[in-house]
Design a protein around this motif. Sequence first.
Motif, PDB file in Angstrom:
ATOM      1  N   ARG A  33       0.814  -1.217   0.000  1.00  4.36           N
ATOM      2  CA  ARG A  33       0.000   0.000   0.000  1.00  4.36           C
ATOM      3  C   ARG A  33       0.846   1.264   0.000  1.00  4.36           C
ATOM      4  NH1 ARG A  33      -4.930   1.786   4.022  1.00  4.36           N
ATOM      5  NH2 ARG A  33      -6.179   2.834   2.414  1.00  4.36           N
ATOM      6  N   ASP A  34       1.998   1.224   0.643  1.00  2.00           N
ATOM      7  CA  ASP A  34       2.909   2.366   0.619  1.00  2.00           C
ATOM      8  C   ASP A  34       3.643   2.358  -0.711  1.00  2.00           C
ATOM      9  OD1 ASP A  34       4.660   4.420   1.078  1.00  2.00           O
ATOM     10  OD2 ASP A  34       5.876   3.340   2.552  1.00  2.00           O
ATOM     11  N   LEU A  62      -2.787  -4.981   2.794  1.00  2.00           N
ATOM     12  CA  LEU A  62      -3.636  -4.231   1.894  1.00  2.00           C
ATOM     13  C   LEU A  62      -2.823  -3.828   0.671  1.00  2.00           C
ATOM     14  CD1 LEU A  62      -6.579  -3.520   2.073  1.00  2.00           C
ATOM     15  CD2 LEU A  62      -5.959  -1.256   2.882  1.00  2.00           C
ATOM     16  N   SER A  63      -3.304  -4.227  -0.476  1.00  3.94           N
ATOM     17  CA  SER A  63      -2.594  -3.990  -1.730  1.00  3.94           C
ATOM     18  C   SER A  63      -2.611  -2.513  -2.124  1.00  3.94           C
ATOM     19  CB  SER A  63      -3.241  -4.821  -2.846  1.00  3.94           C
ATOM     20  OG  SER A  63      -2.771  -4.425  -4.116  1.00  3.94           O
ATOM     21  N   GLY A  64      -1.541  -2.082  -2.782  1.00  8.06           N
ATOM     22  CA  GLY A  64      -1.475  -0.733  -3.323  1.00  8.06           C
ATOM     23  C   GLY A  64      -1.873  -0.664  -4.785  1.00  8.06           C
ATOM     24  N   GLU A  67      -4.715   1.979  -5.740  1.00  3.88           N
ATOM     25  CA  GLU A  67      -4.235   3.351  -5.618  1.00  3.88           C
ATOM     26  C   GLU A  67      -3.238   3.690  -6.725  1.00  3.88           C
ATOM     27  OE1 GLU A  67      -1.867   6.210  -2.427  1.00  3.88           O
ATOM     28  OE2 GLU A  67      -2.843   4.375  -1.731  1.00  3.88           O
ATOM     29  N   ASN A 255      -9.343  -5.998  -0.335  1.00  7.82           N
ATOM     30  CA  ASN A 255      -8.580  -6.140  -1.581  1.00  7.82           C
ATOM     31  C   ASN A 255      -9.468  -6.546  -2.748  1.00  7.82           C
ATOM     32  OD1 ASN A 255      -5.925  -5.407  -0.825  1.00  7.82           O
ATOM     33  ND2 ASN A 255      -5.662  -7.359   0.215  1.00  7.82           N
ATOM     34  N   PRO A 259      -9.278  -1.221  -1.850  1.00  3.23           N
ATOM     35  CA  PRO A 259      -8.919  -0.459  -0.655  1.00  3.23           C
ATOM     36  C   PRO A 259      -9.277   1.019  -0.805  1.00  3.23           C
ATOM     37  CG  PRO A 259      -7.095  -1.857  -1.384  1.00  3.23           C
ATOM     38  CD  PRO A 259      -8.126  -1.865  -2.470  1.00  3.23           C
ATOM     39  N   LYS A 263      -7.003   7.727   2.573  1.00  2.00           N
ATOM     40  CA  LYS A 263      -6.361   7.459   3.854  1.00  2.00           C
ATOM     41  C   LYS A 263      -5.596   8.656   4.417  1.00  2.00           C
ATOM     42  CE  LYS A 263      -2.029   5.441   2.046  1.00  2.00           C
ATOM     43  NZ  LYS A 263      -2.249   5.675   0.610  1.00  2.00           N
ATOM     44  N   GLU A 342      -1.890   1.559   8.230  1.00  2.28           N
ATOM     45  CA  GLU A 342      -2.543   1.617   6.918  1.00  2.28           C
ATOM     46  C   GLU A 342      -2.207   0.418   6.043  1.00  2.28           C
ATOM     47  OE1 GLU A 342      -2.791   6.506   6.583  1.00  2.28           O
ATOM     48  OE2 GLU A 342      -1.243   5.396   5.496  1.00  2.28           O
ATOM     49  N   SER A 343      -1.094  -0.232   6.313  1.00  2.91           N
ATOM     50  CA  SER A 343      -0.707  -1.390   5.498  1.00  2.91           C
ATOM     51  C   SER A 343      -1.686  -2.543   5.646  1.00  2.91           C
ATOM     52  CB  SER A 343       0.705  -1.850   5.864  1.00  2.91           C
ATOM     53  OG  SER A 343       0.745  -2.471   7.140  1.00  2.91           O
ATOM     54  N   ASP A 347      -7.062   2.699   8.978  1.00  5.74           N
ATOM     55  CA  ASP A 347      -6.807   4.032   8.448  1.00  5.74           C
ATOM     56  C   ASP A 347      -7.190   5.163   9.401  1.00  5.74           C
ATOM     57  OD1 ASP A 347      -6.001   2.713   6.194  1.00  5.74           O
ATOM     58  OD2 ASP A 347      -7.705   3.302   4.956  1.00  5.74           O
TER      59      ASP A 347
END
Length: 469
Positions: A33-34, A62-64, A67, A255, A259, A263, A342-343, A347
């Motif tokens: 996520r980052d 949590l997948s990025g 985003e 996911n 997501p 955030k 957040e990962s 959030d």
Amino acid sequence: MFFKSYFDEELAQMSYMIGCQKTGEAMVVDPARDLSPYYETAKKEGFHLAAAAETHIHADFLSGARELANAEKDLKLYLSDEGDDDWKYQYLNEINHELVKDGDEIYVGNVRLDVIHTPGHTPESLSFLLTDEGGGSSVPMGIFTGDFVFVGDVGRPDLLEKSAGAEGTASKGAADMYQSVQRFKELPDYVQVWPGHGAGSACGKSLGAVPSSTVGYEKENNWALNHTDEKAFTEELLDGQPEPPKYFSMMKKLNKEGPSLEKERDVEGISVSDVGSYMSDEYMVVDTRPSSEFSNGHLKGTINIPYNRSFTNWAGWLIEYDQKIVVVASKETIPAIKRSLESIGLDDLVGYVDESEINGYGGLETYASITAEELENKFRGHEDYVIIDVRNDSEWDDNHIEEAQHIMLGKLKESIKDVPDDKTPIVHCQSGMRSAIAASLLQAFGYKDVLNLKGGFSAWKEHKEKVNS
């Protein structure tokens, strides 16, 4: 060809960037996520982020991907079109994407990825076999296996049943995994293996700490690749899998649905004198200091989850997804703590109390630790005390104090009613780290005289061996 791996120590999660230096295009595989590490690499190497791919719908972070695809409108997101309707992504209308199946090819410049359907961990799971055509190769270099094959292990097939309540899927997944493994074994021995996780992940039971391997090495050393009988394989695969963290079921849901893209928010500084207004079911106040500092003085009603490599896991076990979060921490650590929460989709970090305000503040609570010798000579068998073992099931099954009561740490909050309220709890784990969290949780729920066994069961076992020698 360009290649770089990224490792999140808290989640034991691996992600990757590959790039074609001739065309300047790059792809991220299983983005966290980052997204900042990928942007930093792309800027440094002069790449344009043209694509991203996911091996499966993840359960442990949590997948990025969503985003990233929304931020980079010309980026194409490659997602699995395998599995039934329950395993389809639900945010596809808003992004540039392509659904892929077994036998499809993906190109990143002159780098080719062959899509292989490798069900078992999940029904839609894919692996990506990489060939550097731009470098003149006609044979594969390596394979991104996601949660299919790890170093020394394979992905667990029981998460859908244990985390999502999908009855019967564990045995079906184990049978699928056996067939996927047979296909994997047909790859050339020299092919490198780039897995989605390393040691410390709950997506398998015996993952190796080495970040990569080869097909040939895994054939020789991975227990799962040495089975020739499907029944024996499935029995061993399902036996002894660790308890999946509570937050895994929420990760699958988020996911799959997509997501949140919202955030970003400020984290407000809160005076220590005002923290009492946050002591309600709507909030969780988490003290992130080391347990030694917490035990010597902490705010009433707070729980202690030290900010270390285990922080994200235990936060996922103990914080509810509808709760707002306040932390006790140094101001400097707030950005890192926020990223960690957040990962896994937590959030709502809304405030923090600077840990420097805690020392000297009036009305702090404390708890004491006792040695194994004190447990044996002073407390054990006393009718006013109860021993609570908060280790995992496998640890308890291996050995335990005879009269102890077993409540795994992750289930302690929902099992508080099972702790006698007329006795003082003595909590222990294997070494003392998890039981420190348990002690804080029990205090927050009203067990004010809780005791922690210093050194945990390891210290107890050592003491008993000395006594009996």
